[in-house]
Scaffold this motif. Structure first.
Motif, PDB file in Angstrom:
ATOM      1  N   ALA A  77       0.817  -1.222   0.000  1.00 41.50           N
ATOM      2  CA  ALA A  77       0.000   0.000   0.000  1.00 41.50           C
ATOM      3  C   ALA A  77       0.852   1.275   0.000  1.00 41.50           C
ATOM      4  CB  ALA A  77      -0.950  -0.003   1.191  1.00 41.50           C
ATOM      5  N   THR A  79       3.046   1.967  -1.930  1.00 42.05           N
ATOM      6  CA  THR A  79       3.163   2.321  -3.360  1.00 42.05           C
ATOM      7  C   THR A  79       2.385   3.590  -3.683  1.00 42.05           C
ATOM      8  OG1 THR A  79       3.092  -0.052  -3.878  1.00 42.05           O
ATOM      9  CG2 THR A  79       2.688   1.464  -5.709  1.00 42.05           C
ATOM     10  N   HIS A  80       1.220   3.680  -3.078  1.00 39.90           N
ATOM     11  CA  HIS A  80       0.238   4.652  -3.559  1.00 39.90           C
ATOM     12  C   HIS A  80       0.328   6.018  -2.885  1.00 39.90           C
ATOM     13  CE1 HIS A  80      -1.114   1.044  -5.447  1.00 39.90           C
ATOM     14  NE2 HIS A  80      -1.470   0.494  -4.295  1.00 39.90           N
ATOM     15  N   HIS A 100       4.493  -6.176  -8.197  1.00 42.20           N
ATOM     16  CA  HIS A 100       3.201  -6.376  -7.536  1.00 42.20           C
ATOM     17  C   HIS A 100       2.673  -7.746  -7.922  1.00 42.20           C
ATOM     18  CE1 HIS A 100       3.008  -2.200  -6.284  1.00 42.20           C
ATOM     19  NE2 HIS A 100       3.448  -1.891  -7.489  1.00 42.20           N
ATOM     20  N   PRO A 104      -2.279  -3.514 -10.110  1.00 47.25           N
ATOM     21  CA  PRO A 104      -2.980  -2.392  -9.484  1.00 47.25           C
ATOM     22  C   PRO A 104      -3.792  -1.566 -10.482  1.00 47.25           C
ATOM     23  CG  PRO A 104      -0.743  -2.535  -8.653  1.00 47.25           C
ATOM     24  CD  PRO A 104      -0.842  -3.502  -9.799  1.00 47.25           C
ATOM     25  N   ARG A 107      -7.391  -2.507 -10.773  1.00 49.36           N
ATOM     26  CA  ARG A 107      -8.140  -2.533  -9.510  1.00 49.36           C
ATOM     27  C   ARG A 107      -8.684  -1.136  -9.180  1.00 49.36           C
ATOM     28  NH1 ARG A 107      -4.640  -5.420  -5.169  1.00 49.36           N
ATOM     29  NH2 ARG A 107      -6.661  -5.369  -4.091  1.00 49.36           N
ATOM     30  N   ARG A 111      -5.361   2.692  -6.434  1.00 48.64           N
ATOM     31  CA  ARG A 111      -4.168   1.870  -6.682  1.00 48.64           C
ATOM     32  C   ARG A 111      -3.498   2.205  -8.017  1.00 48.64           C
ATOM     33  NH1 ARG A 111      -4.637  -2.160  -2.660  1.00 48.64           N
ATOM     34  NH2 ARG A 111      -6.813  -2.555  -2.155  1.00 48.64           N
ATOM     35  N   HIS A 112      -4.114   3.077  -8.796  1.00 52.28           N
ATOM     36  CA  HIS A 112      -3.560   3.359 -10.128  1.00 52.28           C
ATOM     37  C   HIS A 112      -2.303   4.224 -10.053  1.00 52.28           C
ATOM     38  CE1 HIS A 112      -7.707   2.540 -12.197  1.00 52.28           C
ATOM     39  NE2 HIS A 112      -7.311   1.563 -11.405  1.00 52.28           N
ATOM     40  N   SER A 114       1.279   5.092  -8.605  1.00 50.74           N
ATOM     41  CA  SER A 114       2.455   4.608  -7.879  1.00 50.74           C
ATOM     42  C   SER A 114       3.444   5.754  -7.762  1.00 50.74           C
ATOM     43  CB  SER A 114       3.123   3.443  -8.616  1.00 50.74           C
ATOM     44  OG  SER A 114       4.399   3.198  -8.043  1.00 50.74           O
TER      45      SER A 114
END
Ligand code: DQA
Length: 143
Positions: A77, A79-80, A100, A104, A107, A111-112, A114
């Motif tokens: 998580a 990442t976002h 991952h 992502p 989803r 999550r898009h 990073s």
């Protein structure tokens, strides 16, 4: 033997029981064994670590920066939204591969994004545990 860090962020210690329909049934211990074995075949010594603590993950990235050690990173998580993690990635001197288990981009919208991708040599996502295998192979071809 060249070292590689395979670093994993929060909740990945729960693999095996955590949303198996998304993350698969492999446990974190099994994933770690797969990474160590694959790395060995490719001539690397993999250090596989997981933490739920952002500060600890950042400390490991500092170690990798100081040692010029390549990193395969599943920031989970973080990442976002973790700019602190991104800043630590910016200090790395050897290749950084973002991985991952899920994809992502397929989803939820949050999550898009990073914050790490822009600093990574490349990103591999959506292949389950195979994402890690592919990342190790990509690294072997880089070095
Ligand atoms: C993940 C994807 C992230 O969005 C999520 O927060 C994770 C795991 C993955 O490996 O698919 O914890 O990084």
């Amino acid at each position: 033997m060249h070292e590689v860090y395979v670093l994993n962020g929060p909740n990945l210690n729960r693999l095996g029981t955590r949303e198996p329909e998304i993350y698969g049934s492999m446990t974190f211990a099994q994933l770690a064994d797969l990474c160590v074995a694959t790395a060995r075949e490719l001539g690397f010594l993999a250090q596989v670590r997981q933490t739920n603590d952002e500060a600890e993950l950042i400390g490991w990235l500092h170690e990798a920066a100081d040692g010029n050690i390549p990193v395969i990173l599943n920031p989970a998580a973080f990442t976002h939204y973790s700019y602190a993690l991104r800043d630590a990635c910016a200090m790395l001197t050897a290749p950084l591969i973002e991985v991952h288990l899920s994809n992502p981009l397929a989803r939820e919208e949050f999550r898009h994004m990073s914050v790490v991708s822009g600093l990574a040599t490349g990103t591999i996502a959506g292949f389950g545990a195979t994402s890690y295998v592919l990342a190790l192979e990509a690294l072997a071809r880089q070095t």
